[in-house]
Enzyme design. Sequence first.
Site, PDB file in Angstrom:
ATOM      1  N   HIS A   1      -0.931   0.152  -9.117  1.00 42.50           N
ATOM      2  CA  HIS A   1      -1.385  -0.864  -8.660  1.00 42.50           C
ATOM      3  C   HIS A   1      -2.402  -2.036  -9.990  1.00 42.50           C
ATOM      4  O   HIS A   1      -3.546  -2.095  -9.961  1.00 42.50           O
ATOM      5  CB  HIS A   1      -2.919  -0.001  -8.045  1.00 42.50           C
TER       6      HIS A   1
ATOM      7  N   GLU B   1      -4.321   7.870  -5.273  1.00 44.20           N
ATOM      8  CA  GLU B   1      -4.448   6.771  -6.558  1.00 44.20           C
ATOM      9  C   GLU B   1      -5.863   6.971  -7.150  1.00 44.20           C
ATOM     10  O   GLU B   1      -6.466   7.177  -6.261  1.00 44.20           O
ATOM     11  CB  GLU B   1      -4.283   5.288  -6.839  1.00 44.20           C
TER      12      GLU B   1
ATOM     13  N   ARG C   1       1.296  -0.771  -0.541  1.00 36.41           N
ATOM     14  CA  ARG C   1       0.149   0.037  -0.045  1.00 36.41           C
ATOM     15  C   ARG C   1       0.519   1.240  -0.744  1.00 36.41           C
ATOM     16  O   ARG C   1       1.706   1.175   1.092  1.00 36.41           O
ATOM     17  CB  ARG C   1      -1.138  -0.075   1.510  1.00 36.41           C
TER      18      ARG C   1
HETATM   19  P1  NAP Z   1      -1.161 -11.245   4.773  1.00 35.56           P
HETATM   20  O1  NAP Z   1      -0.833 -12.276   4.611  1.00 35.56           O
HETATM   21  O2  NAP Z   1      -1.992 -10.922   5.786  1.00 35.56           O
HETATM   22  O3  NAP Z   1       0.345 -10.435   5.328  1.00 35.56           O
HETATM   23  C1  NAP Z   1       0.702  -8.983   5.769  1.00 35.56           C
HETATM   24  C2  NAP Z   1       1.973  -9.381   6.085  1.00 35.56           C
HETATM   25  O4  NAP Z   1       2.457  -7.757   6.398  1.00 35.56           O
HETATM   26  C3  NAP Z   1       1.794 -10.267   7.654  1.00 35.56           C
HETATM   27  O5  NAP Z   1       3.059 -10.946   7.315  1.00 35.56           O
HETATM   28  C4  NAP Z   1       2.160  -9.267   8.924  1.00 35.56           C
HETATM   29  O6  NAP Z   1       3.148 -10.238   9.271  1.00 35.56           O
HETATM   30  C5  NAP Z   1       2.846  -8.189   8.411  1.00 35.56           C
HETATM   31  N1  NAP Z   1       2.282  -6.875   8.941  1.00 35.56           N
HETATM   32  C6  NAP Z   1       0.936  -6.506   9.328  1.00 35.56           C
HETATM   33  N2  NAP Z   1       1.021  -5.134  10.218  1.00 35.56           N
HETATM   34  C7  NAP Z   1       2.394  -4.694  10.183  1.00 35.56           C
HETATM   35  C8  NAP Z   1       3.330  -4.033  10.726  1.00 35.56           C
HETATM   36  N3  NAP Z   1       2.638  -3.073  11.119  1.00 35.56           N
HETATM   37  N4  NAP Z   1       4.221  -4.141  10.296  1.00 35.56           N
HETATM   38  C9  NAP Z   1       5.344  -5.220  10.350  1.00 35.56           C
HETATM   39  N5  NAP Z   1       4.577  -6.151   9.014  1.00 35.56           N
HETATM   40  C10 NAP Z   1       3.178  -6.166   9.424  1.00 35.56           C
HETATM   41  O7  NAP Z   1      -1.550 -10.104   3.605  1.00 35.56           O
HETATM   42  P2  NAP Z   1      -1.473 -10.202   1.818  1.00 35.56           P
HETATM   43  O8  NAP Z   1      -2.356 -11.657   1.691  1.00 35.56           O
HETATM   44  O9  NAP Z   1       0.173 -11.362   1.416  1.00 35.56           O
HETATM   45  O10 NAP Z   1      -1.237  -9.261   1.431  1.00 35.56           O
HETATM   46  C11 NAP Z   1      -0.653  -8.312   1.921  1.00 35.56           C
HETATM   47  C12 NAP Z   1      -1.281  -7.402   1.307  1.00 35.56           C
HETATM   48  O11 NAP Z   1      -0.602  -6.445  -0.167  1.00 35.56           O
HETATM   49  C13 NAP Z   1      -2.484  -6.741   1.408  1.00 35.56           C
HETATM   50  O12 NAP Z   1      -3.370  -6.381   2.877  1.00 35.56           O
HETATM   51  C14 NAP Z   1      -2.802  -5.039   0.166  1.00 35.56           C
HETATM   52  O13 NAP Z   1      -2.094  -3.980   1.225  1.00 35.56           O
HETATM   53  C15 NAP Z   1      -2.030  -5.851  -0.676  1.00 35.56           C
HETATM   54  N6  NAP Z   1      -2.186  -5.732  -1.745  1.00 35.56           N
HETATM   55  C16 NAP Z   1      -1.336  -4.788  -3.143  1.00 35.56           C
HETATM   56  C17 NAP Z   1      -2.085  -5.728  -4.513  1.00 35.56           C
HETATM   57  C18 NAP Z   1      -1.908  -4.542  -5.471  1.00 35.56           C
HETATM   58  O14 NAP Z   1      -2.562  -4.651  -6.547  1.00 35.56           O
HETATM   59  N7  NAP Z   1      -0.603  -3.813  -5.180  1.00 35.56           N
HETATM   60  C19 NAP Z   1      -2.789  -6.818  -4.762  1.00 35.56           C
HETATM   61  C20 NAP Z   1      -2.632  -7.352  -3.175  1.00 35.56           C
HETATM   62  C21 NAP Z   1      -2.288  -7.211  -1.566  1.00 35.56           C
HETATM   63  P3  NAP Z   1       2.780  -9.310  11.050  1.00 35.56           P
HETATM   64  O15 NAP Z   1       1.675  -9.757  11.190  1.00 35.56           O
HETATM   65  O16 NAP Z   1       4.013 -11.103  11.990  1.00 35.56           O
HETATM   66  O17 NAP Z   1       3.633  -8.770  10.734  1.00 35.56           O
HETATM   67  C1  8YV Z   2      -7.271  -4.882  -5.675  1.00 37.43           C
HETATM   68  C2  8YV Z   2      -5.698  -4.948  -4.364  1.00 37.43           C
HETATM   69  O1  8YV Z   2      -6.928  -3.949  -7.415  1.00 37.43           O
HETATM   70  O2  8YV Z   2      -6.097  -7.213  -3.573  1.00 37.43           O
HETATM   71  C3  8YV Z   2      -5.603  -6.345  -2.803  1.00 37.43           C
HETATM   72  O3  8YV Z   2      -5.503  -5.533  -1.597  1.00 37.43           O
HETATM   73  O4  8YV Z   2      -4.780  -3.773  -3.550  1.00 37.43           O
HETATM   74  C4  8YV Z   2      -5.851  -5.021  -5.954  1.00 37.43           C
HETATM   75  O5  8YV Z   2      -5.915  -6.535  -5.757  1.00 37.43           O
HETATM   76  C5  8YV Z   2      -8.078  -4.066  -5.260  1.00 37.43           C
HETATM   77  O6  8YV Z   2      -8.560  -4.075  -4.071  1.00 37.43           O
HETATM   78  C6  8YV Z   2      -8.544  -3.230  -5.859  1.00 37.43           C
HETATM   79  O7  8YV Z   2      -9.927  -3.699  -5.558  1.00 37.43           O
END
Ligand code: NAP
Ligand code: 8YV
Length: 314
Positions: A280, A262, A233
Amino acid sequence: MSDKPEILLTANLLKSCQDALDKHFTVHRWYNAPDKKALLAEVAPRIRGIAASGGGFDAELYDALPNLEVISCFGVGYDGVKVDVCKSKNVRVSNTPDVLTDAMAEITLGLMIALARKIPQTDVYMREGRWGKEGDYPLQAELTGRLIGIVGLGRIGKEVARRAQAFKMRVYYHGRRPQQFEPYPYFADLTEMAKKVDWLVSIVPGGASTSRIINAEVLDALGPEGFFVNVGRGSSVDEAALLAALKSNTIAGAALDVFDNEPNADPEFFGLENVVLSPHQGSATEKTRWMMGDLVVRNLVAHFDGEPLISPVA
Ligand code: NAP
Ligand code: 8YV
């Protein structure tokens, strides 16, 4: 009058998802309603569910739907949804984890390679006919043998780690706590990990606990041969500090799929040669977006069938 549950659609989700929603529910499209006030006046008491993006929706809706039962978010990140408010109103919330993990790991490694090997720049170099006039492009960086520090070793972070190892990288990670069954060295201190690694890759959720955790101190620790990648994020980065670090070559470069503002990201990024920019699109593949949409629908169907949510967050 249909007996299908009535829901609000607050984001223009992809067609396959909307078609499936229309099959199961009576869908009122909030996102493009010409008169939102009139729509609420007509349907508010009948609305039992919301299909939303993880970025959230108009705050007025939290108090405007007296019979709301469930919110199904498209996306694994749900930092735009007021989960505490939902909990206080006994409104269930779901997201779309796991189905997008592979796509995210792919784009993360893709952005790393693009940044290391300057693929955007070499493409332009050729299209402008400069190869024939100016000779070979300058030598670049590579991933093999380098150290990667993953900020957020979650579902996506673990998949990035696996793929980084396939690129012969050594993996470290930072999070709020060590993970007992993960083989990689853990850093409790983000700055200390930044000092150690060549690549700092952030995949943390949005929200207060991660706000601006990538700051000037961390970037300075990463250093002039270090690369930063953010696919989590934009809010997790002090963007002014990142821009300053890029302009002063405090770090070697950055690859970014997410931004503070964004879709209107800071135009200061646009003129920088040591940045790879992506709008994104981490989960934006045909297959993954279909699976996300399908999970949005399946969570709602499960709720209205009296079943547990498939991927609940609240
Ligand atoms: P997840 O399995 O919940 O992993 C999140 C990780 O972040 C966990 O390992 C957690 O570890 C760590 N974390 C949480 N708060 C933290 C903090 N304050 N300091 C350091 N580490 C922290 O989630 P995921 O499925 O991997 O997805 C992660 C994130 O990627 C989503 O929440 C979303 O914001 C983003 N994302 C972006 C896209 C995109 O299109 N760019 C797509 C999908 C997801 P600990 O709990 O041990 O701290
Ligand atoms: C999506 C994302 O594009 O899954 C997430 O957290 O950032 C992306 O997969 C976004 O959430 C649009 O809804």
